[in-house]
Every structure is written in C-alpha cells, then in structure tokens.
Design an enzyme around this catalytic site. Sequence first.
Site, mmCIF file in Angstrom:
data_model
loop_
_atom_site.group_PDB
_atom_site.id
_atom_site.type_symbol
_atom_site.label_atom_id
_atom_site.label_comp_id
_atom_site.label_asym_id
_atom_site.label_seq_id
_atom_site.Cartn_x
_atom_site.Cartn_y
_atom_site.Cartn_z
ATOM 1 N N ARG A 146 -33.377 31.365 5.368
ATOM 2 C CA ARG A 146 -33.193 32.511 4.486
ATOM 3 C C ARG A 146 -32.243 32.075 3.374
ATOM 4 O O ARG A 146 -31.411 31.184 3.554
ATOM 5 C CB ARG A 146 -32.609 33.698 5.244
ATOM 6 C CG ARG A 146 -33.455 34.192 6.418
ATOM 7 C CD ARG A 146 -32.752 35.334 7.142
ATOM 8 N NE ARG A 146 -33.563 35.863 8.246
ATOM 9 C CZ ARG A 146 -33.455 35.463 9.510
ATOM 10 N NH1 ARG A 146 -32.571 34.527 9.824
ATOM 11 N NH2 ARG A 146 -34.218 35.994 10.448
ATOM 12 N N LYS A 170 -29.069 35.997 11.206
ATOM 13 C CA LYS A 170 -28.793 37.421 11.346
ATOM 14 C C LYS A 170 -28.141 37.712 12.695
ATOM 15 O O LYS A 170 -28.473 37.090 13.697
ATOM 16 C CB LYS A 170 -30.097 38.221 11.213
ATOM 17 C CG LYS A 170 -30.667 38.257 9.801
ATOM 18 C CD LYS A 170 -31.887 39.150 9.742
ATOM 19 C CE LYS A 170 -32.436 39.256 8.327
ATOM 20 N NZ LYS A 170 -33.639 40.136 8.259
ATOM 21 N N HIS A 241 -37.373 33.176 -1.138
ATOM 22 C CA HIS A 241 -38.019 33.506 0.128
ATOM 23 C C HIS A 241 -39.436 32.956 0.201
ATOM 24 O O HIS A 241 -39.982 32.793 1.293
ATOM 25 C CB HIS A 241 -38.027 35.023 0.336
ATOM 26 C CG HIS A 241 -37.689 35.426 1.738
ATOM 27 N ND1 HIS A 241 -36.513 35.047 2.367
ATOM 28 C CD2 HIS A 241 -38.370 36.166 2.645
ATOM 29 C CE1 HIS A 241 -36.493 35.541 3.581
ATOM 30 N NE2 HIS A 241 -37.598 36.213 3.786
ATOM 31 N N ARG A 244 -39.404 29.895 2.243
ATOM 32 C CA ARG A 244 -39.330 30.187 3.685
ATOM 33 C C ARG A 244 -40.696 30.594 4.210
ATOM 34 O O ARG A 244 -41.151 30.126 5.256
ATOM 35 C CB ARG A 244 -38.309 31.292 3.931
ATOM 36 C CG ARG A 244 -38.216 31.783 5.388
ATOM 37 C CD ARG A 244 -37.035 32.729 5.511
ATOM 38 N NE ARG A 244 -37.096 33.571 6.691
ATOM 39 C CZ ARG A 244 -36.598 33.236 7.880
ATOM 40 N NH1 ARG A 244 -36.033 32.052 8.045
ATOM 41 N NH2 ARG A 244 -36.663 34.078 8.899
ATOM 42 N N HIS A 267 -36.249 34.204 14.280
ATOM 43 C CA HIS A 267 -36.778 35.533 14.574
ATOM 44 C C HIS A 267 -36.452 35.915 16.015
ATOM 45 O O HIS A 267 -36.684 35.127 16.939
ATOM 46 C CB HIS A 267 -38.297 35.572 14.389
ATOM 47 C CG HIS A 267 -38.731 35.581 12.964
ATOM 48 N ND1 HIS A 267 -40.001 35.236 12.555
ATOM 49 C CD2 HIS A 267 -38.058 35.901 11.820
ATOM 50 C CE1 HIS A 267 -40.082 35.339 11.241
ATOM 51 N NE2 HIS A 267 -38.927 35.746 10.780
ATOM 52 N N TYR A 276 -47.190 35.110 9.695
ATOM 53 C CA TYR A 276 -47.443 33.841 9.012
ATOM 54 C C TYR A 276 -48.718 33.158 9.486
ATOM 55 O O TYR A 276 -48.976 32.008 9.121
ATOM 56 C CB TYR A 276 -46.262 32.892 9.212
ATOM 57 C CG TYR A 276 -44.990 33.399 8.586
ATOM 58 C CD1 TYR A 276 -44.820 33.396 7.209
ATOM 59 C CD2 TYR A 276 -43.972 33.912 9.377
ATOM 60 C CE1 TYR A 276 -43.657 33.871 6.634
ATOM 61 C CE2 TYR A 276 -42.799 34.393 8.803
ATOM 62 C CZ TYR A 276 -42.656 34.365 7.434
ATOM 63 O OH TYR A 276 -41.507 34.845 6.865
#
Length: 297
Positions: A146, A170, A241, A244, A267, A276
């Site tokens: 990210r 995150k 992004h 990514r 994730h 994806y």
Amino acid sequence: MYELADAYMDHLTIEKGLSANSITAYGADLCSYLNYLSDNGIEDLGDADTTAVLGWLVYLTRQGLSAKSRARHLISIRGFYKYLTAEKLVSVNPLKDIDIPKTGKHLPCVISINEVELLLNSCDVATPKGQRNLAMMEIMYGAGLRVTELISLKVADVNLDAGLVRVMGKGAKERIVPIGSKAKDAAKIWLDQGRPMALKQLSSDFLFIARASKPMTRQSFWKIIKKYALDAGIARPVSPHTLRHSFATHMIEGGADLRSVQTMLGHSDISSTQIYTHISRDYLIQMHHEFHPRRYF
C-alpha cells in the site's frame, strides 16, 4: 461430469424436494460451469482445481453477469461439490477457499506487465530523484505494498541481502514480504548513491525522503507516478495503488496461489484477495495454446 451433474439434479429433486424453477436454475448454472470446463480441456471434475473455478468466475464477469448473479452461480456449484465430496465422488473441493462475491465491488484498475516496464523505464536513474522514484515503484510493484506502507518504510526495514522488506500494515500488523532482484538492485543504487546525495549531510530513518530529509508524502508520490505514466504513454489512469493491484493480478496470472498472495498483500480475509482473480483474455488464450491437447494448429 455430466452424469455426476444428472445424479446431483436427481438428489435435489428427490431428496431435497426443490421446486421445478429451482431445479431449472441449478441445472442452468451447472451446465454453464461444466461447459466452461469442457471448453478449457477439463473433462474430469477431479482435474478442476481452484484456478479453474476462478477462471470460470472471470468468464462470468466478462459475460456481463453482476456480482449477485455470480454469487448465485457459485452457490449452485458449491452445493454440487458438497454433494460430490459427501458421496466421495471427488477427493478435493476446489471451492473451499473461495468465498461468495460481494455485491457492488468493482474490479481494480491494473496495467499490463509491458506497461509496468514502460512505467519503470521512464525513470532517469542518472539523478538522485530518478533513483529514488525507481526504487519506490520497484518495491511497491515488487512487494504489492500500500502507498502508506511504502512511504513509512525505514532503512532498517529493508534487508537487501535476503531480498525482504518488513512492512507495518493495517491494524499495526507486521509482515515480511520478498521484493525480487529488480527491486533489490534499485533500492541498493538509491541507498548507496542517491539517498546520501539527497540527504545533504542531514539524517533520516525513513527509506524514501523528499525535501529537507522529510519522508515522501502520499500526494507527492501520486503526482510522481502520474507524471511517469504520462511520459510512458499509458492511456489509462495510473495511481500508486495501480501498482499494488497489478502486482496481485500478475502474481495470480503467473500461477501463485491465493493464500500466498493474501499473505503478501496483508489481507486479513481471503475474499479481499479474490477480486484480483480477473485474468486477461490474452492470458487465457496463452494458457489454452500452451496446455490444450489440441493446441497445435
């Protein structure tokens, strides 16, 4: 395959007691799936792996089916495999790691591998800024970071000998991600040459710096990538992004499994990674030409 499908339809009619309309809908979904497998050279359900199922979902997307319709198709096939595994007619369920598509979620914008090359080749590596920008893009594409993760990297987070970066994602979750030889080379040039010149005897813990040794901002990096994309002649919009998204897509197209890509992307839920799995038409044609038993023509 079709005999097993007929047995499953009998199961739904006799044992589940579904209505005629439901049976018709299940039958249509099953037929779509089996026809897709057959068209792609798969005649035995035991040979249909997760990649085949994902390819079928991509096919449904390209046929214009909404997320709601794709979810219904997937539910039908999931019930089919549940029946097959319960009856020990197949040993592996290729849908075990596939979640129902979420409605309203759009496919991310990606660029091709050739466009990535054009983007990266637009950097003038004779200057410290060009060395920095190339290293940033190489690491972002090489590790699927990210933008916030990228600009937050510290020098101590990069192990060039091992080809790894330590990323704080995150929720303050740390992960270790490989970056590949191209990113390693670009990062080494930046650390050895460009960064010392850019610092001008100042100091900073951050790997990528802007003016007065301050860390790069998200907005500045967005402008940098936008400029390089224009210089490279890439028509579609490109943002940080996008790299990514492209990393994840190209990894899956190259044969990487979803769990590995999920881990590298950071994730927490694999359903976030499944977006994806849209595979380009050219890639499908390439795979067909390479693996179909009657590909020689």
